[in-house]
Design an enzyme around this catalytic site. Sequence first.
Site, PDB file in Angstrom:
ATOM      1  N   HIS A 472      -9.551  -8.074  -5.834  1.00  0.00           N
ATOM      2  CA  HIS A 472     -10.337  -7.518  -4.722  1.00  0.00           C
ATOM      3  C   HIS A 472      -9.530  -6.496  -3.930  1.00  0.00           C
ATOM      4  O   HIS A 472      -9.977  -5.358  -3.715  1.00  0.00           O
ATOM      5  CB  HIS A 472     -10.787  -8.657  -3.801  1.00  0.00           C
ATOM      6  N   GLU A 473      -8.359  -6.888  -3.499  1.00  0.00           N
ATOM      7  CA  GLU A 473      -7.553  -5.970  -2.690  1.00  0.00           C
ATOM      8  C   GLU A 473      -7.119  -4.752  -3.497  1.00  0.00           C
ATOM      9  O   GLU A 473      -6.994  -3.649  -2.947  1.00  0.00           O
ATOM     10  CB  GLU A 473      -6.335  -6.700  -2.111  1.00  0.00           C
ATOM     11  N   HIS A 476      -9.640  -2.053  -3.181  1.00  0.00           N
ATOM     12  CA  HIS A 476      -9.404  -1.200  -2.011  1.00  0.00           C
ATOM     13  C   HIS A 476      -8.297  -0.185  -2.310  1.00  0.00           C
ATOM     14  O   HIS A 476      -8.381   0.989  -1.921  1.00  0.00           O
ATOM     15  CB  HIS A 476      -8.969  -2.055  -0.815  1.00  0.00           C
ATOM     16  N   HIS A 479      -9.514   2.709  -4.257  1.00  0.00           N
ATOM     17  CA  HIS A 479     -10.285   3.603  -3.384  1.00  0.00           C
ATOM     18  C   HIS A 479      -9.326   4.526  -2.620  1.00  0.00           C
ATOM     19  O   HIS A 479      -9.554   5.740  -2.523  1.00  0.00           O
ATOM     20  CB  HIS A 479     -11.110   2.751  -2.417  1.00  0.00           C
TER      21      HIS A 479
END
Length: 683
Positions: A472-473, A476, A479
């Site tokens: 999940h991290e 980020h 991105h």
Amino acid sequence: MTEATNPLLTPSPLPYGLPDYAAIRPEHYLPAFHQAFSEHLTEIRALTVVRSTPTFENTIEALERSGELLDRVAHTFYTVSSADATAEIQSVDEQLAPLMAAHGDAIRLDGALYWRVAQVHERLDSLELDAEQRYLVERHFREMTHAGAALDETAKARLTDLNQRLSTLNTTFEKNLLGDTNELAVLFDTAEELDGLSSGELSATARAAADRGFDGRYLVTLPLFSGHPYLASLTVRESRRRIMAASLERASRGNEHDNRSVLTEIVQLRAERAALLGYPSHAAYVTADETAGSPDAVERMLRELAAPAARNAAREQAALQEIIDNSEAEPFALEAHDWAFYTEKVRTARYDIDTAALRPYFEAERVLQDGVFFAATRLYGIRFTERSDLSSYHPGVRTFEVHDEDGTAVGLYVLDLYTRDSKRGGAWMNPIVSESALRGTLPVVANNLNVSQPGDGEATLLTLDEVTTLFHEFGHALHGLFARVTYPHFSGTNVFRDFVEFPSQVNEMWILWSEVLSNYARHFETGEPLDEAVIERLRATETFDQGHATSEYLAAAWLDQALHRIGDGDELGEVAAFEAAALTDIGLLNPVVPTRYSSTYFAHVFSGGYSAGYYSYIWSEVLDADTVEWFRENGGLTRANGDRFRSRLLGVGGAKDPLQAYRDFRGRDAEIAPLLKRRGLEP
């Protein structure tokens, strides 16, 4: 302090502008901030005294060029203040909070600057601008208006006072939470009290105890959320009870770390500020500049999901109670600290899966290299090279250089995996250097987790939840690494709060993707792959326990909304009573399924950036679930799919309306059906 003696006042000599943390001391930060404030104000004054007609170049682009030193110093400091908040750093943070708020207001509320931005905005249709430039004008005008730039001077003065006080309270809340979380770590005298933990987990508790001077004992530190990963495997019920009780009472014990009065004042001041800005509540103020648009839209979604989630949780609770009644010599009523333990029994009985037995297949380095990095390479063609020559703010931090397939530099990825007393709870991504063509910078992004570090020589074995958090991290991080924009205002994850979780949630899909899982899920000692039959059973459990998981999340999201729908002058009252009333209202008051975050340790909304925005996770998950369907329909883990997602979504950063970017990628708006199916909430 001069440039010669303060390393923060000149660009870093390290690659990609990575701060030279080895040369930076705590006493360097405040002088650097003061100089950065002064330089930024000088730049703004030079911009506003220009006598010629406001243009994009002399106003908007000049605004984007300003504040470069402040951005550099702030990114450097806030990386450390969240991840390694020593007493010296906390002192700086407390002094800095009102100064940063005041400086931000001095820019956002500057009447002369606002006039120039408004003039450019008024003539927008007559200007020859590209799409990013046009959107930049729109966003600066909208954000300054939203911040209060159009208010009269008396209202601006009160707004500035409110913002400074709130910044101080946010810092106090985080400091209190960190202090009480450390104090409430649960100390055990014997290994027998922690029966059920693996050898690696037990060694981590022994290491944590030794680090605090409790040699020969065992210390269980607390994560940010209400539960604890160990609750699923601890066989001693009293040990489970102690851990859950400590977690639930954080920052609400009437001691020096109590956050009840702090959060009450925050809520009241946020309501006053919203009224000053023309909104009925802080929730209305926040959502007005998000994709949701209003608290009513958020409420409709939360209520639509809450009822079926609560029903599913009730069914799950009954099943767990039946297990207790039929298996325990002296049956007892299920409590919150029992849920995870008996859920594992049900999971084992129903699906023949013991999640604790999975951990030897999730060795951290293999998950990182052969899972997280592997999926990113297959999808986007990027390569990772560890740079052990680049030191960071803590010895345990690692740095990787990222290149495209053709050798083009992408940026640096920094990983800070392990928990420590000076690190705030939870997991997050933050930029250390933001990408911008205007400034000639490439991104440096950091991922922080709070994995317990085992003793020397012991392997770090992750839980499935920790594997999920790492993927999940890293979503980020991708991105932040991939965004390619001209203007720093749009760099990386600078998108609407209720959109920012979307890319990170999409990246979770690769955890159980066959090609990825078979590459990283191998026994850390034997190299044996995880049995395919086990993998299929894992996939079959994707909706298992979703009543509980969805209910605890929705309870926190609704609590955040309820706290921030309070109007100016309304009384919050006693915090626990307010929480109970709010959760009763939405049908999620169940002490056996406590809210994922209670108010006194709800760092997302009282010291983070998610106030009135914690709904963002489920809001973004609509886009995420719909995107996962697209990947499945189009061949999954392919370069063509990765290139499309990168170029049309990740790569645009904040330089386009996020829902338009989604339409560009998907070809239509998102549909909610895939989310309902994923969470077992279909009618």
